[in-house]
Motif scaffolding. Structure first.
Motif, short mmCIF file in Angstrom:
data_model
loop_
_atom_site.label_atom_id
_atom_site.label_comp_id
_atom_site.label_asym_id
_atom_site.label_seq_id
_atom_site.Cartn_x
_atom_site.Cartn_y
_atom_site.Cartn_z
N GLU A 284 -5.71 -4.49 11.53
CA GLU A 284 -5.00 -3.42 12.24
C GLU A 284 -4.49 -2.38 11.25
N ARG A 285 -3.90 -2.85 10.16
CA ARG A 285 -3.37 -1.92 9.16
C ARG A 285 -4.51 -1.12 8.49
N ALA A 286 -5.64 -1.79 8.31
CA ALA A 286 -6.78 -1.11 7.70
C ALA A 286 -7.30 0.01 8.60
N LYS A 287 -7.43 -0.27 9.89
CA LYS A 287 -7.91 0.74 10.82
C LYS A 287 -6.97 1.95 10.87
N GLN A 288 -5.68 1.70 10.63
CA GLN A 288 -4.70 2.78 10.61
C GLN A 288 -4.71 3.53 9.27
N GLY A 289 -5.48 2.99 8.31
CA GLY A 289 -5.51 3.61 6.98
C GLY A 289 -4.18 3.50 6.27
N ASP A 290 -3.49 2.38 6.48
CA ASP A 290 -2.14 2.20 5.93
C ASP A 290 -2.23 1.78 4.46
N VAL A 291 -2.52 2.75 3.60
CA VAL A 291 -2.67 2.46 2.17
C VAL A 291 -1.36 1.96 1.58
N ALA A 292 -0.24 2.49 2.04
CA ALA A 292 1.06 2.08 1.51
C ALA A 292 1.29 0.59 1.69
N PHE A 293 0.86 0.05 2.85
CA PHE A 293 1.03 -1.38 3.08
C PHE A 293 0.23 -2.18 2.06
N TYR A 298 -0.32 -5.66 -2.83
CA TYR A 298 -0.85 -5.95 -4.16
C TYR A 298 0.26 -5.96 -5.22
N HIS A 299 1.24 -5.11 -5.05
CA HIS A 299 2.36 -5.11 -6.00
C HIS A 299 3.14 -6.42 -5.91
N LYS A 300 3.24 -6.97 -4.71
CA LYS A 300 3.96 -8.24 -4.55
C LYS A 300 3.17 -9.39 -5.17
N ASP A 360 -4.22 3.72 -8.05
CA ASP A 360 -2.95 3.04 -8.34
C ASP A 360 -3.18 1.97 -9.40
N ASP A 361 -2.61 2.13 -10.57
CA ASP A 361 -2.91 1.25 -11.70
C ASP A 361 -2.62 -0.21 -11.38
N THR A 362 -1.49 -0.48 -10.74
CA THR A 362 -1.12 -1.87 -10.45
C THR A 362 -2.11 -2.49 -9.48
N SER A 363 -2.49 -1.76 -8.46
CA SER A 363 -3.44 -2.28 -7.47
C SER A 363 -4.79 -2.53 -8.12
N ARG A 364 -5.25 -1.59 -8.92
CA ARG A 364 -6.56 -1.75 -9.55
C ARG A 364 -6.56 -2.95 -10.50
N GLU A 365 -5.49 -3.11 -11.25
CA GLU A 365 -5.42 -4.24 -12.18
C GLU A 365 -5.48 -5.57 -11.42
N LEU A 366 -4.77 -5.66 -10.30
CA LEU A 366 -4.80 -6.89 -9.52
C LEU A 366 -6.20 -7.14 -8.97
N LEU A 367 -6.84 -6.12 -8.43
CA LEU A 367 -8.17 -6.31 -7.86
C LEU A 367 -9.16 -6.73 -8.94
#
Length: 644
Positions: A284-293, A298-300, A360-367
């Motif tokens: 659901e969040r993906a379909k909404q394009g909720d990048v912030a979520f 990923y930060h958590k 986003d550096d943190t997100s990319r590093e986690l992925l």
């Protein structure tokens, strides 16, 4: 010695002073009320210690007649009692909340001071006029009086529960204090108070919900994971699970309500994001394009601080938690970082990480840690090849030329195997059609060997299936080409199978023989022997005469019996026994000729050999003989260009 808690329930006592003349010590126990808080202060040898308590009482409870008439009651002189009171006391912690104390029943009676405390599983203190056994060592469990008082204690606890849960000072851990440590014990307090408290909290009590409403435990959920509160939120949890989360600041003991999910779980247990419910939410969040979520998510994960090995063993590493550029969620092994440069427009079956997450550096590093990688050149090539394969039948000629240029570059980079393309690629032909590579020949512009096109033009080869690749392909070469465009494309087309004799050897052998016969006929026509008869396959089926052609100059006796040979090599030829017989012993041996065309499929040249100039030295009577043109007398040799 006397416990300082003795005066907790003695409202008329303000202070006790205990002096030991022999030891020379003094204790002072003081009781002071401060609003709804009772302070018990003990001063001993100059040191002061204070406890703070909040008391709840049920005063003047009428004693039922059947309880007063009971023999136990009369034996203990309680039959004249009309009213009694019960009290419960919760210890206040230094931070203003509640503090658990070892379970105790303070056995005080109105006319006697308590002699001891009897242990229970409660985390707060209960005071009532319980009847004790002889010696006051324990409560009389069988006494109806005591059971009645226990019932009143339980009723007081029920009435007190909403007060504690409504008070912001106490509600954080009130349920933990009220919940018995072990309600399975079947002693007096276990049966008459503790089990009833547990059942009340589980079925009747209303607990504070996250939204300010009240909810029963069997309709509630305790969400202890702070990450769930931050990332998903209580309202979404209620929608997804159909249970209302308890207020964030209220702690719930294990077993009281359904436990809420943790956001990530651990290596043994899947968390919310790895569950079917979580996948629905993430979709659901993906379909909404909720990048912030997803950034927050990923930060958590990053905040865990776990090692890569532990992270990749966790269930979330196998879960669909990655937001793609198409606003879908994918597993780490199903999504890629989009490559930069000229291949960045690759599509096909591949999914790519959302560009805002890549930035986003943190997100990319986690992925990266989860195993997401940049799409490799071979994967890009594979995708583009598959895309071309699907679209090829519907592409225009112009788009096919462009596609061939791209495919050629992929083959040259080593990322794609040319033979894998040959099964479905159709190449443009000189005639304007499209044919698979293995059914195409090179035109004369490519200076091929064999060079079939000029031979077809002269009629030396007749085959309606012959098609030549369009030489304009060479115009598609890039400026990087070092060799000539023709040579550049020729290599690629050869890898695809264009003009490869080994793939159609029978066809090439047939053309070689065909050129040999037609060169012989043209030579005879040029010599004026225009009456020509060619031995047919039907003739050969009956009895091979030992020659291929018979010719004669019209109106003369100038005739020849000709064995016509074609070879694409140095001129090696095979003479069959029937031909050898005609040459050495046949009735026409003085008119037998061997016409050998060498280079039949490149630059044909006919060599005229008279049969009577051959010798029998080394000739085996039974079998075949192999001769080299260079090794026998040749009376004449003419190139095809001079022959036509």
């Amino acid at each position: 010695g006397l416990h300082n808690r003795t005066i907790l329930f003695l409202t008329s006592v303000k202070s006790l002073e205990l002096v030991d003349d022999q030891q020379g010590t003094k204790r002072v126990i003081q009781r002071e009320s401060d609003g709804d808080i009772v302070k018990i202060r003990e001063i001993r040898e100059g040191q002061s210690d204070e406890e703070r308590w909040i008391l709840f009482s049920s005063d003047s409870i009428p004693v039922p007649d059947h309880i007063r008439d009971d023999p136990f009651t009369k034996d203990w002189n309680r039959d004249s009692a009309v009213h009694r009171a019960v009290t419960i006391a919760f210890k206040a912690s230094d931070d203003g909340g509640l503090e658990a104390v070892p379970g105790a029943i303070n056995m005080g009676v109105f006319s006697y001071l308590p002699l001891r405390e009897e242990e229970s599983r409660l985390k707060f203190v209960v005071h009532a006029d319980f009847l004790t056994s002889v010696g006051r060592t324990r409560i009389q469990y069988e006494a109806p009086w005591n059971k009645w008082l226990a019932e009143k204690v339980f009723e007081l606890i029920k009435n007190t529960t909403p007060k504690l849960l409504s008070d912001p000072r106490f509600r954080t851990n009130a349920l933990e204090i009220l919940w018995p440590e072990n309600s399975r014990i079947t002693d007096f307090f276990g049966v008459n108070i503790e089990q009833k408290i547990q059942q009340f909290l589980q079925t009747e009590a209303e607990l504070p919900g996250y939204d300010g409403s009240w909810v029963k435990a069997n309709q509630a959920m305790y969400m202890a994971d702070i990450d769930m509160w931050d990332a998903v939120g209580a309202a979404e949890v209620e929608r997804l699970y159909g249970r209302k989360p308890i207020a964030k600041d209220v702690r719930v003991p294990s077993g009281l309500t359904s436990p809420g999910p943790t956001l990530f779980g651990n290596s043994n247990n899947a968390g919310f994001v790895s569950s079917p419910v979580g996948e629905t939410f993430l979709n659901e969040r993906a379909k909404q394009g909720d990048v912030a979520f997803f950034k927050l998510l990923y930060h958590k994960v990053t905040a865990w601080g776990v090692q890569d090995r532990t992270l990749r063993q966790a269930p979330l590493a196998r879960s669909a938690i990655i937001l793609s550029a198409d606003n879908t969620i994918e597993r780490p092994n199903e999504v890629f970082f989009k490559p930069e440069g000229p291949w960045g427009d690759v599509g096909g079956p591949y999914k790519f990480v959302h560009p805002d997450l890549v930035a986003d550096d943190t997100s990319r590093e986690l992925l990266n840690r989860l195993g997401v990688s940049t799409l490799s050149q071979s994967q890009i090539n594979s995708s583009r090849v598959e895309q071309y394969r699907e679209e090829w039948p519907n592409l225009s000629r112009r788009d096919r030329l462009s596609g061939l240029t791209s495919l050629k570059e992929m083959v040259e980079s080593g990322g794609v195997s040319a033979p894998s393309l040959a099964a479905w690629i159709t190449l443009p032909t000189k005639s304007g059609g499209g044919v698979t590579a293995t059914n195409l020949l090179f035109p004369h512009e490519y200076s091929p060997d064999p060079n079939i096109e000029p031979l077809v033009a002269l009629g030396l080869i007749e085959d309606v299936a012959i098609e030549f690749v369009d030489p304009s392909l060479a115009n598609s070469s890039s400026s990087r080409v070092i060799v000539s465009p023709m040579e550049d494309w020729k290599r690629f087309l050869q890898q695809l199978g264009v003009g490869t004799p080994t793939t159609n050897q029978n066809k090439f052998n047939g053309w070689t023989a065909q050129v040999g016969v037609r060169m012989a006929k043209q030579y005879e026509v040029r010599a004026g022997r225009t009456d020509i008869y060619e031995v047919t396959e039907a003739d050969r089926g009956l009895a091979h005469p030992g020659y291929d052609l018979w010719s004669q100059r019209r109106g003369s006796s100038d005739e020849r019996y000709i064995e016509a040979k074609g070879t694409s090599g140095r001129g090696e030829l095979v003479l069959q026994p029937t031909t050898l017989h005609q040459i050495f012993a046949g009735p026409h041996k003085d008119r037998m000729f061997i016409y050998v065309t060498t280079g039949a499929l490149s630059s044909p040249r006919i060599h005229i050999i008279k049969g009577d100039e051959l010798t029998q030295e080394g000739v085996i009577e039974i079998g075949e003989i192999r001769l080299q043109v260079e090794g026998v007398p040749v009376s004449e040799s003419i190139n095809y260009e001079n022959l036509f």
